[in-house]
Design an enzyme around this catalytic site. Structure first.
Site, PDB file in Angstrom:
ATOM      1  N   ASN A   9      71.482  11.817  23.573  1.00  0.00           N
ATOM      2  CA  ASN A   9      70.344  12.274  24.370  1.00  0.00           C
ATOM      3  C   ASN A   9      69.225  11.245  24.222  1.00  0.00           C
ATOM      4  O   ASN A   9      68.593  11.164  23.172  1.00  0.00           O
ATOM      5  CB  ASN A   9      69.889  13.652  23.852  1.00  0.00           C
ATOM      6  CG  ASN A   9      68.596  14.118  24.497  1.00  0.00           C
ATOM      7  OD1 ASN A   9      68.169  13.570  25.512  1.00  0.00           O
ATOM      8  ND2 ASN A   9      67.982  15.126  23.911  1.00  0.00           N
ATOM      9  N   TRP A  10      69.007  10.479  25.274  1.00  0.00           N
ATOM     10  CA  TRP A  10      67.999   9.418  25.205  1.00  0.00           C
ATOM     11  C   TRP A  10      66.578   9.963  25.351  1.00  0.00           C
ATOM     12  O   TRP A  10      65.617   9.219  25.167  1.00  0.00           O
ATOM     13  CB  TRP A  10      68.260   8.371  26.287  1.00  0.00           C
ATOM     14  CG  TRP A  10      69.395   7.438  25.981  1.00  0.00           C
ATOM     15  CD1 TRP A  10      70.365   7.584  25.035  1.00  0.00           C
ATOM     16  CD2 TRP A  10      69.672   6.185  26.636  1.00  0.00           C
ATOM     17  NE1 TRP A  10      71.222   6.511  25.060  1.00  0.00           N
ATOM     18  CE2 TRP A  10      70.820   5.639  26.034  1.00  0.00           C
ATOM     19  CE3 TRP A  10      69.066   5.475  27.679  1.00  0.00           C
ATOM     20  CZ2 TRP A  10      71.371   4.418  26.436  1.00  0.00           C
ATOM     21  CZ3 TRP A  10      69.613   4.272  28.090  1.00  0.00           C
ATOM     22  CH2 TRP A  10      70.764   3.750  27.462  1.00  0.00           C
ATOM     23  N   LYS A  11      66.458  11.220  25.754  1.00  0.00           N
ATOM     24  CA  LYS A  11      65.139  11.816  26.009  1.00  0.00           C
ATOM     25  C   LYS A  11      64.346  10.934  26.984  1.00  0.00           C
ATOM     26  O   LYS A  11      64.954  10.294  27.847  1.00  0.00           O
ATOM     27  CB  LYS A  11      64.387  12.027  24.691  1.00  0.00           C
ATOM     28  CG  LYS A  11      65.232  12.736  23.637  1.00  0.00           C
ATOM     29  CD  LYS A  11      64.435  13.202  22.472  1.00  0.00           C
ATOM     30  CE  LYS A  11      65.382  13.754  21.425  1.00  0.00           C
ATOM     31  NZ  LYS A  11      64.691  14.468  20.376  1.00  0.00           N
ATOM     32  N   HIS A  93      67.305  22.436  25.606  1.00  0.00           N
ATOM     33  CA  HIS A  93      66.900  21.652  24.429  1.00  0.00           C
ATOM     34  C   HIS A  93      65.586  22.229  23.905  1.00  0.00           C
ATOM     35  O   HIS A  93      64.743  22.684  24.679  1.00  0.00           O
ATOM     36  CB  HIS A  93      66.723  20.181  24.823  1.00  0.00           C
ATOM     37  CG  HIS A  93      66.564  19.274  23.649  1.00  0.00           C
ATOM     38  ND1 HIS A  93      65.376  19.177  22.960  1.00  0.00           N
ATOM     39  CD2 HIS A  93      67.430  18.441  23.025  1.00  0.00           C
ATOM     40  CE1 HIS A  93      65.528  18.315  21.966  1.00  0.00           C
ATOM     41  NE2 HIS A  93      66.762  17.862  21.984  1.00  0.00           N
ATOM     42  N   GLU A  95      62.984  20.921  22.980  1.00  0.00           N
ATOM     43  CA  GLU A  95      61.779  20.300  23.559  1.00  0.00           C
ATOM     44  C   GLU A  95      61.480  20.889  24.931  1.00  0.00           C
ATOM     45  O   GLU A  95      60.316  20.963  25.339  1.00  0.00           O
ATOM     46  CB  GLU A  95      61.955  18.781  23.610  1.00  0.00           C
ATOM     47  CG  GLU A  95      61.884  18.173  22.204  1.00  0.00           C
ATOM     48  CD  GLU A  95      62.632  16.870  22.029  1.00  0.00           C
ATOM     49  OE1 GLU A  95      63.014  16.233  23.023  1.00  0.00           O
ATOM     50  OE2 GLU A  95      62.864  16.500  20.852  1.00  0.00           O
ATOM     51  N   GLU A 163      71.117  22.904  17.163  1.00  0.00           N
ATOM     52  CA  GLU A 163      70.119  21.911  16.783  1.00  0.00           C
ATOM     53  C   GLU A 163      68.923  22.600  16.122  1.00  0.00           C
ATOM     54  O   GLU A 163      68.013  23.084  16.822  1.00  0.00           O
ATOM     55  CB  GLU A 163      69.632  21.152  18.020  1.00  0.00           C
ATOM     56  CG  GLU A 163      70.704  20.391  18.751  1.00  0.00           C
ATOM     57  CD  GLU A 163      70.108  19.219  19.531  1.00  0.00           C
ATOM     58  OE1 GLU A 163      70.570  18.100  19.315  1.00  0.00           O
ATOM     59  OE2 GLU A 163      69.169  19.430  20.315  1.00  0.00           O
ATOM     60  N   GLY A 169      64.652  14.704  14.980  1.00  0.00           N
ATOM     61  CA  GLY A 169      63.743  13.570  14.889  1.00  0.00           C
ATOM     62  C   GLY A 169      62.969  13.482  13.593  1.00  0.00           C
ATOM     63  O   GLY A 169      62.018  12.711  13.475  1.00  0.00           O
ATOM     64  N   SER A 209      68.977  14.680  13.563  1.00  0.00           N
ATOM     65  CA  SER A 209      68.967  13.573  12.594  1.00  0.00           C
ATOM     66  C   SER A 209      70.369  13.127  12.176  1.00  0.00           C
ATOM     67  O   SER A 209      70.574  12.768  11.009  1.00  0.00           O
ATOM     68  CB  SER A 209      68.114  13.938  11.369  1.00  0.00           C
ATOM     69  OG  SER A 209      66.763  14.129  11.753  1.00  0.00           O
ATOM     70  N   GLY A 230      70.076  12.196  19.107  1.00  0.00           N
ATOM     71  CA  GLY A 230      68.885  11.712  19.798  1.00  0.00           C
ATOM     72  C   GLY A 230      68.627  10.263  19.467  1.00  0.00           C
ATOM     73  O   GLY A 230      69.217   9.343  20.039  1.00  0.00           O
ATOM     74  N   GLY A 231      67.742  10.027  18.507  1.00  0.00           N
ATOM     75  CA  GLY A 231      67.280   8.670  18.192  1.00  0.00           C
ATOM     76  C   GLY A 231      68.393   7.665  17.966  1.00  0.00           C
ATOM     77  O   GLY A 231      68.327   6.528  18.437  1.00  0.00           O
TER      78      GLY A 231
HETATM   79  C1  PEP Z   1      68.025  15.773  19.883  1.00  0.00           C
HETATM   80  O1  PEP Z   1      66.913  15.679  20.314  1.00  0.00           O
HETATM   81  O2  PEP Z   1      68.904  16.338  20.570  1.00  0.00           O
HETATM   82  C2  PEP Z   1      68.322  15.210  18.571  1.00  0.00           C
HETATM   83  C3  PEP Z   1      69.351  15.677  17.925  1.00  0.00           C
HETATM   84  O3  PEP Z   1      67.464  14.244  18.093  1.00  0.00           O
HETATM   85  P1  PEP Z   1      67.625  13.381  16.752  1.00  0.00           P
HETATM   86  O4  PEP Z   1      69.070  12.977  16.632  1.00  0.00           O
HETATM   87  O5  PEP Z   1      66.729  12.197  16.967  1.00  0.00           O
HETATM   88  O6  PEP Z   1      67.198  14.241  15.632  1.00  0.00           O
END
Ligand code: PEP
Length: 248
Positions: A9-11, A93, A95, A163, A169, A209, A230-231
């Site tokens: 997920n590049w957001k 999600h 967010e 999640e 993050g 994470s 994500g990241g």
């Molecule tokens: C996400 O936003 O779906 C996520 C899992 O982010 P991260 O891996 O950066 O914690």
């Protein structure tokens, strides 16, 4: 047997130059033993899908509107995403739930739209830190799971991503026992609603994470069928070892 899934997920990150990361993954993973999904911002879906046209990598979106078309300025519908080359869409999600007040009921409506457009819905669930500390995690997951999945949901048209909000993050992750507890719980709730056999078809992703360093132990955890990342999905040098850990 469920096929494992590494989803990125590049957001709200990435411009045309970031497509080099997609190209790198296409080159590095031409015959993966797991499914790979990359969800860039909507602005890059068409180009990314073009790059992946002759590869097993699927491109997805990060949200869709519940309606197929209409007066919804700035929104994008599921049929539009399918038309632009997406094969999946992340829904609910945290967010979106937090920043856009999305309810589980709305997530379910979006999932109906996604399924109708032939998209796989990647439905996200997760508790806040206060809910975790208040021993409410399983209650929160039960409520979100029940309300976010419409009738007609199957393991073929839907992936569930657990999640924990406090792990996204932050560099924090639940213990492996905590991840396993929630994933086992989700599987049992899916069994109650859809039947034992049908529940076995659902891929359950962990997200929060995930990094190359912790991926292998998370993937060895009960009922974890992959990750939503994500990241660490933004750079192929980080995402590729996570995919390899899932293949191991
Ligand atoms: C996400 O936003 O779906 C996520 C899992 O982010 P991260 O891996 O950066 O914690």
């Amino acid at each position: 047997m469920r096929r494992k899934l590494a989803a990125g997920n590049w957001k709200m990150n990435g411009t045309a130059s970031s497509l080099a990361e997609v190209q790198a993954l296409v080159s590095l993973h031409c015959a993966p033993s797991v499914d790979i999904l990359i969800c860039p911002p909507a602005t890059l879906i068409a180009q990314a899908a073009g790059l992946c046209a002759n590869s097993p990598i699927m491109i997805g979106a990060q949200d869709c509107h519940a309606a197929a078309s209409g007066a919804h300025t700035g929104d994008i519908s599921a049929p539009m995403l399918a038309d632009t080359g997406a094969g999946a869409v992340i829904l609910g999600h945290s967010e979106r739930r937090e920043n856009h007040n999305e309810t589980s009921d709305l997530v379910a409506q979006k999932a109906v739209a996604a399924h109708a457009a032939g998209l796989i819905a990647v439905v996200c669930l997760g508790e806040s830190l206060a809910q975790r500390e208040g021993a409410q995690t399983l209650d929160v997951i039960a409520e979100q799971l029940a309300a976010s999945l419409p009738d007609g949901t199957t393991g073929a048209n839907t992936v569930i991503a657990y999640e924990p909000i406090w792990a996204i993050g932050t560099g924090l992750t639940p213990s492996l026992a905590q991840i396993g507890e929630v994933h086992d719980f989700i599987r049992s709730r899916l069994s109650e609603r859809f039947g034992v056999q049908a529940a076995e078809d659902f891929r359950l992703l962990y997200g929060g994470s995930v990094k190359p360093e912790n991926a292998a132990e998370i993937f060895a955890t009960s009922n974890v069928d992959g990750a939503l990342v994500g990241g660490a999905s933004l750079k192929s040098e980080d995402f590729s070892p996570i995919i390899r850990a899932l293949e191991a």
